[in-house]
Design an enzyme around this catalytic site. Structure first.
Site, PDB file in Angstrom:
ATOM      1  N   SER A   1       0.850  -1.185   0.000  1.00 34.89           N
ATOM      2  CA  SER A   1       0.000   0.000   0.000  1.00 34.89           C
ATOM      3  C   SER A   1       0.885   1.234   0.000  1.00 34.89           C
ATOM      4  O   SER A   1       2.013   1.200   0.489  1.00 34.89           O
ATOM      5  CB  SER A   1      -0.889   0.023   1.249  1.00 34.89           C
ATOM      6  OG  SER A   1      -1.474   1.309   1.417  1.00 34.89           O
TER       7      SER A   1
ATOM      8  N   TYR B   1      -1.735  -0.720  10.643  1.00 32.62           N
ATOM      9  CA  TYR B   1      -1.889  -1.122   9.238  1.00 32.62           C
ATOM     10  C   TYR B   1      -0.679  -0.687   8.426  1.00 32.62           C
ATOM     11  O   TYR B   1      -0.101  -1.467   7.684  1.00 32.62           O
ATOM     12  CB  TYR B   1      -3.168  -0.524   8.654  1.00 32.62           C
ATOM     13  CG  TYR B   1      -3.335  -0.784   7.184  1.00 32.62           C
ATOM     14  CD1 TYR B   1      -3.089   0.215   6.236  1.00 32.62           C
ATOM     15  CD2 TYR B   1      -3.733  -2.033   6.723  1.00 32.62           C
ATOM     16  CE1 TYR B   1      -3.237  -0.022   4.881  1.00 32.62           C
ATOM     17  CE2 TYR B   1      -3.896  -2.288   5.365  1.00 32.62           C
ATOM     18  CZ  TYR B   1      -3.644  -1.274   4.458  1.00 32.62           C
ATOM     19  OH  TYR B   1      -3.784  -1.521   3.107  1.00 32.62           O
TER      20      TYR B   1
HETATM   21  N1  LIG Z   1      -8.688  -0.626  -1.194  1.00 31.67           N
HETATM   22  C1  LIG Z   1      -7.651   0.169  -0.973  1.00 31.67           C
HETATM   23  O1  LIG Z   1      -7.786   1.418  -0.876  1.00 31.67           O
HETATM   24  C2  LIG Z   1      -6.299  -0.418  -0.844  1.00 31.67           C
HETATM   25  C3  LIG Z   1      -6.116  -1.777  -0.615  1.00 31.67           C
HETATM   26  N2  LIG Z   1      -4.848  -2.260  -0.462  1.00 31.67           N
HETATM   27  C4  LIG Z   1      -4.635  -3.687  -0.220  1.00 31.67           C
HETATM   28  O2  LIG Z   1      -5.289  -4.436  -1.224  1.00 31.67           O
HETATM   29  C5  LIG Z   1      -5.518  -5.767  -0.756  1.00 31.67           C
HETATM   30  C6  LIG Z   1      -6.918  -6.196  -1.108  1.00 31.67           C
HETATM   31  O3  LIG Z   1      -7.842  -5.451  -0.336  1.00 31.67           O
HETATM   32  P1  LIG Z   1      -9.144  -4.796  -0.994  1.00 31.67           P
HETATM   33  O4  LIG Z   1      -9.471  -5.493  -2.242  1.00 31.67           O
HETATM   34  O5  LIG Z   1      -8.974  -3.338  -0.986  1.00 31.67           O
HETATM   35  O6  LIG Z   1     -10.225  -5.090   0.133  1.00 31.67           O
HETATM   36  P2  LIG Z   1     -11.413  -6.145   0.248  1.00 31.67           P
HETATM   37  O7  LIG Z   1     -11.869  -6.060   1.659  1.00 31.67           O
HETATM   38  O8  LIG Z   1     -12.393  -5.967  -0.853  1.00 31.67           O
HETATM   39  O9  LIG Z   1     -10.698  -7.558   0.002  1.00 31.67           O
HETATM   40  C7  LIG Z   1      -9.914  -8.124   0.993  1.00 31.67           C
HETATM   41  C8  LIG Z   1      -9.785  -9.588   0.648  1.00 31.67           C
HETATM   42  O10 LIG Z   1      -8.943 -10.190   1.624  1.00 31.67           O
HETATM   43  C9  LIG Z   1      -9.594 -11.329   2.126  1.00 31.67           C
HETATM   44  N3  LIG Z   1      -9.263 -11.574   3.524  1.00 31.67           N
HETATM   45  C10 LIG Z   1      -9.313 -10.693   4.550  1.00 31.67           C
HETATM   46  N4  LIG Z   1      -9.042 -11.332   5.712  1.00 31.67           N
HETATM   47  C11 LIG Z   1      -8.843 -12.650   5.394  1.00 31.67           C
HETATM   48  C12 LIG Z   1      -8.539 -13.805   6.133  1.00 31.67           C
HETATM   49  N5  LIG Z   1      -8.423 -13.763   7.462  1.00 31.67           N
HETATM   50  N6  LIG Z   1      -8.382 -14.962   5.482  1.00 31.67           N
HETATM   51  C13 LIG Z   1      -8.499 -15.017   4.128  1.00 31.67           C
HETATM   52  N7  LIG Z   1      -8.771 -13.954   3.345  1.00 31.67           N
HETATM   53  C14 LIG Z   1      -8.961 -12.788   3.992  1.00 31.67           C
HETATM   54  C15 LIG Z   1     -11.100 -11.064   1.995  1.00 31.67           C
HETATM   55  O11 LIG Z   1     -11.785 -12.282   1.869  1.00 31.67           O
HETATM   56  P3  LIG Z   1     -12.792 -12.894   2.980  1.00 31.67           P
HETATM   57  O12 LIG Z   1     -13.326 -11.762   3.785  1.00 31.67           O
HETATM   58  O13 LIG Z   1     -13.830 -13.567   2.118  1.00 31.67           O
HETATM   59  O14 LIG Z   1     -11.970 -13.861   3.766  1.00 31.67           O
HETATM   60  C16 LIG Z   1     -11.127 -10.301   0.681  1.00 31.67           C
HETATM   61  O15 LIG Z   1     -11.235 -11.192  -0.388  1.00 31.67           O
HETATM   62  C17 LIG Z   1      -5.232  -5.708   0.749  1.00 31.67           C
HETATM   63  O16 LIG Z   1      -3.967  -6.296   1.013  1.00 31.67           O
HETATM   64  C18 LIG Z   1      -5.192  -4.215   1.058  1.00 31.67           C
HETATM   65  O17 LIG Z   1      -4.370  -3.931   2.171  1.00 31.67           O
HETATM   66  C19 LIG Z   1      -3.739  -1.452  -0.540  1.00 31.67           C
HETATM   67  C20 LIG Z   1      -3.894  -0.116  -0.779  1.00 31.67           C
HETATM   68  C21 LIG Z   1      -5.176   0.496  -0.971  1.00 31.67           C
HETATM   69  N1  LIG Z   2      -6.284  -0.230   2.375  1.00 34.69           N
HETATM   70  C1  LIG Z   2      -6.279   1.185   2.316  1.00 34.69           C
HETATM   71  C2  LIG Z   2      -6.656   1.715   3.620  1.00 34.69           C
HETATM   72  O1  LIG Z   2      -7.608   1.173   4.192  1.00 34.69           O
HETATM   73  C3  LIG Z   2      -4.940   1.698   1.949  1.00 34.69           C
HETATM   74  O2  LIG Z   2      -3.992   0.924   2.036  1.00 34.69           O
HETATM   75  O3  LIG Z   2      -4.870   2.865   1.537  1.00 34.69           O
END
Ligand SMILES: NC(=O)C1=CN([C@@H]2O[C@H](COP(=O)(O)OP(=O)(O)OC[C@H]3O[C@@H](n4cnc5c(N)ncnc54)[C@H](OP(=O)(O)O)[C@@H]3O)[C@@H](O)[C@H]2O)C=CC1
Ligand SMILES: N[C@@H](C=O)C(=O)O
Length: 266
Positions: free
Chosen positions: A141, A154
């Protein structure tokens, strides 16, 4: 029949960025292995991708924050010779002042964002090294290079992801293995609901990228051979300058003489 590209593993494919990675990698012809806790969502996505792209899609329900599930899935990856690409995408964020963050929620972020990513990276790496081939994409991120007051834990987990990935990149730099860290900024996913701030709708829409645009940019960066990809950073020189300054420090501290500002007391 297995795809000639092999199997792409996507963690956290039940929503957001991971679900789009599954679509894009299926479109490229990879067989898919999708893991998350919400199996019903994975099964729906799998059926869609099978019909759209004709690829083999397997679904695994696992809580990667739980040691036993993580160990079992890591063992699966260690033993699967068809795995040629891993996207460590699963992750979560709790946006709250540290004084109000429970130990359990702090640990959950570490378990999923750090421990699971490390264990699964190490599960595939030996085979990638043995074959001198393979692709590892770790989703970090932009919050890995700075912390906001609500993102302390985080940001700490994502700082680990970026530096850990850079370390792996150093280790494999003379091989054909591709390792990429992706550092998205705000992207329109459910993470913002989990984060406890009321969803990405509370953010300025001009600052929130679509999941499709984020993943397409990240894959373009991968195809271009980037090690660090910021999907929304137009001026790449900002990162190069930061890296230049950062990498100047190890040489500058390589001395037994304390810095004068600590010794020239009047
Ligand atoms: N959205 C944003 O602004 C940003 C996101 N990111 C990163 O992108 C990645 C994807 O997140 P994003 O798509 O945004 O968010 P979402 O919440 O849409 O997706 C998160 C995914 O992670 C899975 N997950 C969470 N906890 C668990 C667990 N304990 N076991 C297995 N799977 C898990 C969830 O599946 P389920 O709940 O079904 O288990 C889900 O599929 C993350 O690493 C996040 O930190 C980075 C920067 C910015
Ligand atoms: N996942 C986002 C914050 O919740 C990020 O990484 O910016």
């Amino acid at each position: 029949m297995s795809s000639k590209l092999g199997t792409a593993v996507v963690t956290g494919a039940s929503s957001g960025i991971g679900a789009v990675y599954a679509d894009r990698l299926g479109a490229r012809g990879y067989d898919l292995l999708l893991v998350a806790r919400r199996v019903e969502r994975l099964e729906k996505l799998a059926a869609d991708l099978r019909s759209k792209y004709g690829v083999h899609v397997e679904v695994v329900g696992a809580d990667l924050g739980k040691a036993s599930d993580l160990e079992q899935f890591a063992d699966r990856l260690r033993g699967d010779e068809h795995v040629t690409l891993l996207v460590n995408n699963a992750g979560l964020a709790y946006m709250t002042p540290s004084a109000e963050l429970s130990a359990a929620k702090a640990q959950e972020q570490i378990n999923v964002n750090v421990t699971a990513l490390v264990q699964l990276s190490l599960a595939v790496l030996p085979r990638f090294v043995a074959k001198n081939a393979g692709t590892l994409i770790n989703i970090s991120s932009v919050l890995s290079i700075f912390a906001m007051p609500l993102s302390t834990t985080y940001s700490g987990t994502k700082a680990f992801v970026t530096l850990f990935t850079q370390g792996l990149q150093q280790e494999v730099k003379d091989t054909k293995i591709r390792i990429q860290a992706v550092l998205p900024a705000s992207t329109a996913t459910e993470i913002w609901d989990v984060a406890g701030i009321g969803g990405h709708g509370v953010l300025d829409p001009a600052t929130v990228m679509s999941t499709e645009a984020c993943v397409d940019a990240a894959l373009a960066g991968l195809d271009a051979g980037e090690l660090i990809t910021f999907p929304s950073l137009e001026d790449g020189a900002l990162w190069s300058h930061l890296e230049q300054a950062r990498l100047a420090i190890p040489a500058a501290v390589n001395t037994r003489i304390p810095a004068s500002r600590y010794t020239s007391r009047v």
